[in-house]
Each structure stands twice: as structure tokens, then as C-alpha cells.
Design an enzyme around this catalytic site. Sequence first.
Site: not given
Length: 237
Positions: A16, A33, A127
Site C-alpha cells: 500500500d 503503481h 519460491l
Amino acid sequence: MEQRSSLPEHVAIIMDGNGRWAQLRGHERAYGHTAGVESVRRVIRAAARRGVRYLTLYTFSTENWGRPAEEVEALMELFCRCVIDETPELQRERTSVRIIGDRNALSERVQSHLARIEEDTAGGDRLTTLLAINYSARWEIAEMARRVAGDVASGKLDNTKIDAAAVASRLSTAGIPDPDLLVRSGGEMRLSNFLLWQCAYAELYFTDVLWPDFDGEEFDRALEVYATRKRRFGLLI
Ligand code: IPE
Ligand code: IPE
Ligand code: MG
């Protein structure tokens, strides 16, 4: 018994603060973004390096559709571009990507890009990165309820056997251990409809750092704080 493990197996992140980061610099929110993608890259690298096995990133919530169309379009464009640009790096890092969220409401173009990144990174064994796109925990829980009802109706599941394991195996995170650590950047202290079932016993870590400023060092800081936590899971020390 107190359980103390220095390294979380699964880290979930509410990324955020992109919009505020951009506006502080006099730019449109979308600029933030785009800058946030760099943080995603840094965090994936840091997680892989530290030996974290699962990383879940909150990328777009079902509520985010309510933002101005221009911002939503910029985000969708960014997802498509990242799939193309980031795939080689993800493959180098041996990271597999799995999408969680309601894909059906996304455009066919976005859906096909997301399917492509899942296929192209499927071999990643170091991962697993879960991207929560058009995700909300309440959507996921309602979806799970539909699956349970369907399996009971078809005789696949006995209604007396509906337990926590039966629920977990019908969530979008089926087969993945619950997050040990939930990180939120950007200063807000709330869950915003993210992994409500799975975070029942997650350790929570909030930082004021805005997502585009989040880097490997910030990630390591969260891991350090996690290592000091005493997890009891309702038991006595
Ligand atoms: C998080 O950053 C990214 C998404 C929700 C897609 P925000 O866009 O919420 O940034 P702030 O919180 O408004 O600064
Ligand atoms: C949560 O951030 C969603 C994502 C990071 C994708 P928001 O900015 O949408 O959450 P609220 O509105 O502050 O609760
Ligand atoms: Mg926000």
C-alpha cells in the site's frame, strides 16, 4: 508450547501507498503503481535469497474496481506489461507465480497474460509467489462455501466432516501453508479484506514506508522483527 522460528515460511504483503508516493512527487497515482513494480522485484529477490518459500502479494482487491476507470486501466495495463517484462527475471530467480482471485471478471487479455506467467514460471522451485489479483477474502470464503455445498450435494463430502481442513482445501490457497508474517506498507493498520481465514495466527507488521520505497532492507527489517516474536497459538509458554 511456544513456537519460535526465526524465518517465516510464508510472508504475505499488503503493498500500500503507491498513490500517495506519486502525489507527494506531483505525479498521477499511476506513476506510483509503476514505481511499485520495482519494489516487487526487490522483495521477490530478497525473499528468495533469505529462503522464504511463499510470498503472497496483494495486487488488486475486488474493491479497487471502484477507483476511477483511468487508474484501473493503468493497473491492468501494468499487469500485462509486467508479465512480459518480468518473466525472465522470475525464471532466473526460480520463482513460480500463481494467481489467486476471481479471474473471470478480468478482461480476456489480462486473463491470458496471467495464464501465461503461470505456465512460463511453473518450473520455479525456490519460491512460490502468489499474486492476489481481483482478490478479496470475502469473495474467497463465499466461493469456498459454494464448493463445499456442491461437494455435499454430489456426495463427495459428508456434511458432518466439514472442518477447518475441509475449508482450507477449498480456498484459493489450498496446499499452501498459512502466512506466518503479514506485512503492510503505507501506514494503515487494517487488513482490507486480505487472507482473513489464512491470517488467523499470522504475526502482523505495519510500516509507514510507502510501497515504492520498500526495498530489500525493509523486507529484512520485517524478518528481524518477526524473529523476536513469540508465537503461542493459544497455548501457554
Ligand atoms: C496500493 O497503493 C496499490 C493498490 C491498491 C493497487 P494505493 O493505490 O492504495 O496507494 P495509496 O494508499 O492511495 O497511497
Ligand atoms: C489494499 O489497499 C489493496 C491492495 C494493496 C491491493 P487499499 O488502498 O485498496 O486499501 P484501503 O482502501 O486503504 O483499505
Ligand atoms: Mg491504499
